[in-house]
Scaffold this motif. Structure first.
Motif, PDB file in Angstrom:
ATOM      1  N   ARG A  10       0.487  -1.713   0.108  1.00 38.08           N
ATOM      2  CA  ARG A  10      -0.216  -0.105  -0.002  1.00 38.08           C
ATOM      3  C   ARG A  10       0.911   1.018  -0.041  1.00 38.08           C
ATOM      4  O   ARG A  10       0.880   2.131  -0.183  1.00 38.08           O
ATOM      5  N   THR A  11       2.371   0.694   0.540  1.00 35.27           N
ATOM      6  CA  THR A  11       2.431   2.397   0.491  1.00 35.27           C
ATOM      7  C   THR A  11       3.163   3.261  -0.261  1.00 35.27           C
ATOM      8  O   THR A  11       2.697   4.682  -0.670  1.00 35.27           O
ATOM      9  N   PRO A  12       3.682   2.369  -1.730  1.00 38.45           N
ATOM     10  CA  PRO A  12       3.973   3.688  -3.277  1.00 38.45           C
ATOM     11  C   PRO A  12       2.609   4.489  -3.495  1.00 38.45           C
ATOM     12  O   PRO A  12       2.312   5.518  -3.442  1.00 38.45           O
ATOM     13  N   ARG A  13       1.112   3.004  -3.120  1.00 42.25           N
ATOM     14  CA  ARG A  13      -0.095   4.299  -3.613  1.00 42.25           C
ATOM     15  C   ARG A  13      -0.509   5.544  -2.581  1.00 42.25           C
ATOM     16  O   ARG A  13      -0.858   6.626  -2.481  1.00 42.25           O
ATOM     17  N   VAL A  14      -0.066   4.893  -1.430  1.00 44.40           N
ATOM     18  CA  VAL A  14      -0.019   5.930   0.036  1.00 44.40           C
ATOM     19  C   VAL A  14       0.371   7.528  -0.531  1.00 44.40           C
ATOM     20  O   VAL A  14      -0.329   8.486  -0.735  1.00 44.40           O
ATOM     21  N   LEU A  15       1.902   7.342  -1.106  1.00 41.00           N
ATOM     22  CA  LEU A  15       2.473   8.591  -1.746  1.00 41.00           C
ATOM     23  C   LEU A  15       1.894   9.034  -2.587  1.00 41.00           C
ATOM     24  O   LEU A  15       2.497  10.111  -2.865  1.00 41.00           O
ATOM     25  N   ARG A  16       1.754   8.226  -3.734  1.00 34.88           N
ATOM     26  CA  ARG A  16       1.511   8.705  -4.789  1.00 34.88           C
ATOM     27  C   ARG A  16       0.009   9.714  -4.914  1.00 34.88           C
ATOM     28  O   ARG A  16      -0.106  10.300  -5.585  1.00 34.88           O
ATOM     29  N   ASP A  17      -0.551   8.997  -3.806  1.00 34.06           N
ATOM     30  CA  ASP A  17      -1.622   9.839  -3.650  1.00 34.06           C
ATOM     31  C   ASP A  17      -1.665  11.295  -3.027  1.00 34.06           C
ATOM     32  O   ASP A  17      -2.487  11.747  -3.478  1.00 34.06           O
ATOM     33  N   LEU A  18      -0.949  10.970  -1.951  1.00 35.15           N
ATOM     34  CA  LEU A  18      -0.293  12.305  -1.788  1.00 35.15           C
ATOM     35  C   LEU A  18       0.191  12.954  -1.898  1.00 35.15           C
ATOM     36  O   LEU A  18       0.410  14.437  -2.315  1.00 35.15           O
ATOM     37  N   LEU A  19       1.522  12.327  -2.853  1.00 32.72           N
ATOM     38  CA  LEU A  19       2.417  13.676  -3.381  1.00 32.72           C
ATOM     39  C   LEU A  19       2.662  13.923  -4.593  1.00 32.72           C
ATOM     40  O   LEU A  19       2.933  14.914  -4.604  1.00 32.72           O
ATOM     41  N   SER A  20       2.030  13.022  -5.113  1.00 36.06           N
ATOM     42  CA  SER A  20       2.051  13.093  -7.529  1.00 36.06           C
ATOM     43  C   SER A  20       1.359  14.344  -7.094  1.00 36.06           C
ATOM     44  O   SER A  20      -0.035  14.319  -7.228  1.00 36.06           O
ATOM     45  N   GLY A  21       2.173  15.100  -8.357  1.00 34.90           N
ATOM     46  CA  GLY A  21       0.777  16.322  -9.219  1.00 34.90           C
ATOM     47  C   GLY A  21       1.077  17.664  -7.404  1.00 34.90           C
ATOM     48  O   GLY A  21      -0.219  18.017  -7.796  1.00 34.90           O
ATOM     49  N   MET A  22       1.305  17.675  -6.277  1.00 32.54           N
ATOM     50  CA  MET A  22       0.894  18.287  -5.550  1.00 32.54           C
ATOM     51  C   MET A  22       1.567  19.502  -5.875  1.00 32.54           C
ATOM     52  O   MET A  22       2.585  19.806  -6.144  1.00 32.54           O
ATOM     53  N   PRO A  23       0.926  20.490  -5.216  1.00 33.25           N
ATOM     54  CA  PRO A  23       1.263  22.216  -5.588  1.00 33.25           C
ATOM     55  C   PRO A  23       2.113  22.043  -4.499  1.00 33.25           C
ATOM     56  O   PRO A  23       2.366  21.877  -3.323  1.00 33.25           O
ATOM     57  N   ALA A  24       3.393  23.033  -5.412  1.00 31.68           N
ATOM     58  CA  ALA A  24       4.932  23.092  -4.227  1.00 31.68           C
ATOM     59  C   ALA A  24       4.818  24.445  -2.726  1.00 31.68           C
ATOM     60  O   ALA A  24       5.535  23.373  -2.078  1.00 31.68           O
ATOM     61  N   ALA A  25       3.773  24.500  -3.048  1.00 35.02           N
ATOM     62  CA  ALA A  25       3.615  24.653  -1.827  1.00 35.02           C
ATOM     63  C   ALA A  25       3.165  23.907  -0.205  1.00 35.02           C
ATOM     64  O   ALA A  25       3.275  24.157   0.844  1.00 35.02           O
TER      65      ALA A  25
END
Lengths: 188, 188
Positions: free
Chosen positions: B20-35
């Motif tokens: 599950r960890t790669p999915r959690v990181l992708r959902d949380l971080l991929s495409g996330m605004p730099a702010a």
């Protein structure tokens, strides 16, 4: 005011976090073996299902209702207090997967309502928190996002606690376990 | 030994978290605004991209290599130490989205290798940790999973820190912010 561009970015940034939380919770918790789910983050803390229940309560009674109070009445009427224990008993018959899905539906509705209600020009409008006093809509929205991060982390700590005995001597390197017993602990 | 059924369940439960960890990181971080992404969890801590870099290092040099050492040589040759700063400099040219995807590919390969290498009967086999002494394969695998939770939580804390000034007076209720400055802080 920070300028319309910065305000628009703040709204978009905040929304980007808020819309991710249901996906993170689903990826983390849905279908997860029970071995990970029965431990609270601290001795008097919450299991992952209690965390999701609290997020459901906040979605139902806090985030959008407080936005509406700020926009409708400004500082005249203080916010209602959030019931931190509303999930106790209420959710007992529901599976964790059901709770995660219920939260996702509530969050989607909240974001749709947010889009209808709030424009960048509203961010400095004020309301009254019953304990904290005057607060801005910007601070309220920022708190909504950080509250998500805080409680999802709490679910992580409970899950880690489920493996407390399994890691053996490695526990001294794992701050997420050490802090459950001593908040000031620092991993080796 | 806890019985073959319990050992099989332990392996399945541990794998369920790890996948599950790669999915959690992708959902949380991929495409996330730099702010949300430029703040470390603590003053000398890590930003989300440093966390993902560390998880990449551990995937490359620690988890499966240590499984192999236990299975091949038992306690005879201590594990190599993990370089906790291998990501410094190495990852500077990569985007966070690239790092998250790289981690996901490495994790998938690690799990495929785990399935080839480890059966429930292997869980009490032992290796030597250079600082902790004798450890079991069960403890190593449990640590792999809890290490994921620990570091994903660290990414959450860094993200929360990005909004530290935005939440205004609500900070007193947000343990994830208070603990960045005082590990023993308890939210009001």
């Amino acid at each position: 005011m920070r300028g319309a561009g910065a305000d628009l970015a703040f709204l978009a940034d905040t929304r980007a976090l808020l819309e991710r939380t249901p996906r993170v919770l689903r990826d983390l918790l849905s279908g997860m073996p029970a071995a990970w789910l029965e431990t609270a983050d601290t001795p008097d803390g919450w299991r992952p299902r209690d965390v999701v229940g609290h997020l459901i309560t906040a979605e139902q009674t806090d985030w959008i209702p407080r936005v509406e109070r700020i926009l409708d009445g400004g500082t005249a009427v203080p916010f209602d207090l959030l019931d931190r224990f509303a999930q106790v008993g209420r959710d007992d018959a529901k599976s964790l997967d059901d709770l995660v899905a219920e939260f996702a539906a509530l969050r989607a509705a909240s974001l749709a309502r947010l889009d209808e209600l709030v424009s960048p020009a509203d961010l400095e409008r004020r309301g009254t928190h019953p304990s904290l006093g005057e607060v801005t809509l910007r601070e309220h929205l920022a708190t909504w996002a950080v509250h998500d991060l805080d409680h999802v982390s709490q679910a992580f700590a409970g899950m880690a606690g489920s493996y407390d005995a399994e890691v053996g001597p490695w526990k001294v390197y794992l701050g997420i376990l050490l802090r459950r017993e001593d908040p000031s602990a620092v991993a080796s």
